[in-house]
Design a protein around this motif. Structure first.
Motif, PDB file in Angstrom:
ATOM      1  N   ARG A  79      43.580  42.184  38.352  1.00  0.00           N
ATOM      2  CA  ARG A  79      43.886  41.311  39.491  1.00  0.00           C
ATOM      3  C   ARG A  79      43.630  39.837  39.165  1.00  0.00           C
ATOM      4  NH1 ARG A  79      41.426  43.279  45.028  1.00  0.00           N
ATOM      5  NH2 ARG A  79      42.082  41.158  45.602  1.00  0.00           N
ATOM      6  N   GLN A 118      42.787  34.693  46.150  1.00  0.00           N
ATOM      7  CA  GLN A 118      43.593  34.449  44.945  1.00  0.00           C
ATOM      8  C   GLN A 118      42.872  33.591  43.910  1.00  0.00           C
ATOM      9  OE1 GLN A 118      47.004  32.887  47.152  1.00  0.00           O
ATOM     10  NE2 GLN A 118      48.260  34.492  46.232  1.00  0.00           N
ATOM     11  N   LEU A 143      37.831  36.741  44.511  1.00  0.00           N
ATOM     12  CA  LEU A 143      38.078  38.079  43.994  1.00  0.00           C
ATOM     13  C   LEU A 143      36.753  38.803  43.746  1.00  0.00           C
ATOM     14  CD1 LEU A 143      40.536  39.763  43.138  1.00  0.00           C
ATOM     15  CD2 LEU A 143      40.195  38.927  40.799  1.00  0.00           C
ATOM     16  N   GLU A 180      40.009  46.890  37.073  1.00  0.00           N
ATOM     17  CA  GLU A 180      40.825  46.428  38.202  1.00  0.00           C
ATOM     18  C   GLU A 180      40.619  44.923  38.427  1.00  0.00           C
ATOM     19  OE1 GLU A 180      39.948  48.375  41.909  1.00  0.00           O
ATOM     20  OE2 GLU A 180      41.490  47.194  42.955  1.00  0.00           O
TER      21      GLU A 180
END
Lengths: 354, 354
Positions: free
Chosen positions: A337, A223, A228, A333
């Motif tokens: 995110r 997170q 990521l 993406e």
């Protein structure tokens, strides 16, 4: 044994660290004001320089510049202001020590030292996971985005018989608890060695500022932005196993030696060392000074400059372009995110030598 | 302005300084015992290290090694012996500063630092014709075969309207008195700046050892080996003008910025600075520890490693092989003329900061 070195890209080409460290620079602007405050409030320049009229400053993990020059210039200016506020009339000289692994490109660093600088400069080759300076010889230590590098990949990750064998993955972000623990244990060992060495080197009353990626307490590794990114890199690597560009065994034997601790963990490690008081510990958003949305390709290029060396060493240079192209292809993406990510992931830590 | 830099050949290839510095190493063996004596007799390790438990040593003009590591290791061993003879029980740490121009190959230097060394190492980029360290921060300064390099070519040598215009020559060895004077004046200016800087940097009671080529009082420049070598190089250059490999103008605009002072001149310069007492000044034969006759091609290769950079910069790299082949062709004559040369041409100078 000398800790493993994963130098930033040297020189000043398109993929060099020199040309791709603006994200880190933005992050260091966020820290700049906090460093100024720490010096103004808690760094006794006059007393520390009283015996030799010299303030000795080290930047640990300085890479090849220019960020280290900007940071050290700010440090000196803050100290000069503090000195004047203390009505100190004696002349103080500054001795700057730029440290990184011996494999760092010191030639580039030395040839980009600012002209007309008001300090004496020295380069110090070697791992900061060990002693680098004589006892009590330093007054101020700065380390930005360096302590997240582990001194080595935890051995259990490569051991097929261990529950911490990290098959098919390159990091702990989405891995098992055993893998995460192996990373955490290595980080704890490294910090113990690091803090012991710095406690020896820093004079009583001296200060250490550490800036590094961190994981907010209670947040999962996937997170935060760095997690990521490792996740997307891992996906690219796995895709390349499917297309045959990389073998499965190569992935199984590769792990990124990078760790982002929580503030809670850092507090425990500093307390267990015992040589330092924690003067400030804070999580900030390193991108808060960047105007507008994050430029994902630029972030990927930045991270490429920092990680290319370690990927090249393991997988060979021929896979690098494909690896980053595949990761760049996932920018949309990544960007989406990233929105739900926790932003306060830059640890700012001020320690004072007791 | 930063002094001109003419770095030794970097890396470790066939013509590298690393692989061609054995002549200098033999010369430094001659100096080794004299340095040991100077430390044993006149260097008060205990007093100098009393405030910080640290002895700070600088090697000025260290090049890329390995000679600098051999020398500094000897220095530390001598100081440890002195410390024990003084019944000093306190732990002393050694901080070594390796200095050379920023264009020196520090990456090679840093990657060849001895493993298991008992000192902390730092590299200091910059010209020693100026300040490099904080005030009174050094206890011992060593400089071997570096001070013969002038900070620049004396301007008059390039001025067609000056009586010191050095047409058709590359050095003062066989040149006019005006040319020799221009060199002497530049050396005097450089030494003034050098000694002023070192007087600032070396703590009272600290020591400086300088080893460099010198001209015995009353001897002509062409009667010592270095002068003889420049003479042969000059002949090769002139031959290459005749064959058209080099233009006349290129020769007229080139001068080797190298100077060998007499002991008398050095004495005057140190006295005029006033910061140092002369503890020892002696001329020795740098080849006295070489068994058997000098290997002239090896000497030429050694001198090539030291001078290739400056010739390449001016004439381009394509002339280098021919230049040295032509000079090697004269080995027999070189050897025969060397026999009548004066051998005591290595100045060993011990200064103590008053």
């Amino acid at each position: 044994m000398e800790a493993k070195a994963f130098p930033m890209n040297g020189g000043d080409g398109a993929y060099s660290y020199t040309k791709n460290s603006h994200y880190q620079r933005a992050a260091s602007y966020v820290a700049k004001e906090m460093i100024e405050e720490a010096i103004a409030d808690k760094f006794d320049v006059t007393r520390l320089s009283s015996s030799s009229n010299t303030i000795r400053i080290a930047d640990l993990g300085c890479s090849v510049g220019p960020n280290t020059f900007i940071t050290t210039q700010n440090l000196i200016e803050s100290m000069e202001r503090k000195r004047h506020s203390q009505d100190c009339t004696k002349m103080t000289e500054f001795h700057l020590f730029f440290n990184d692994h011996a494999s760092n490109d010191f030639n580039t660093l030395f040839n980009s030292l600012p002209l007309g600088r008001h300090y004496f400069a020295a380069g110090v080759p070697g791992s900061f996971h060990g002693r680098l300076f004589p006892k009590s010889s330093l007054h101020f230590v700065h380390s930005s985005y360096a302590l997240q590098w582990l001194s080595k990949v935890p051995e259990d990750l490569l051991d097929k018989s261990s529950p911490a064998w990290n098959k098919g993955r390159i990091h702990y972000t989405n891995a098992s608890e055993q893998v995460a623990n192996a990373y955490a244990n290595q980080f704890a060992k490294d910090m113990e060695v690091f803090l012991d060495a710095r406690a020896d080197e820093i004079a009583v009353g001296g200060m250490m500022v550490v800036i590094m990626p961190a994981l907010p307490d209670g947040v999962r590794p996937s997170q935060i932005m760095s997690g990521l990114f490792y996740d997307f890199l891992e996906q690219s690597v796995v895709d390349m196993v499917k297309t045959g560009s990389i073998s499965e065994a190569e992935v199984d034997s590769f792990n990124l030696p990078l760790y982002a601790p929580t503030p809670k963990v850092m507090t425990q490690l500093v307390q267990s060392n015992g040589g330092f008081s924690i003067e400030r510990m804070e999580l900030t958003d390193p991108s808060s000074k960047i105007v507008g949305p994050l430029n994902i390709p630029a972030v990927v290029m930045h991270l490429r400059a920092g990680l290319e060396g370690i990927f090249t060493k393991h997988f060979g240079s021929e896979i690098i372009d494909e690896l980053y192209e595949r990761t760049l292809d996932k920018s949309a993406e990544f960007s989406s995110r990233l929105e739900s990510c926790c932003k306060a992931t830059q640890l700012f830590l001020v320690l004072k030598r007791k």
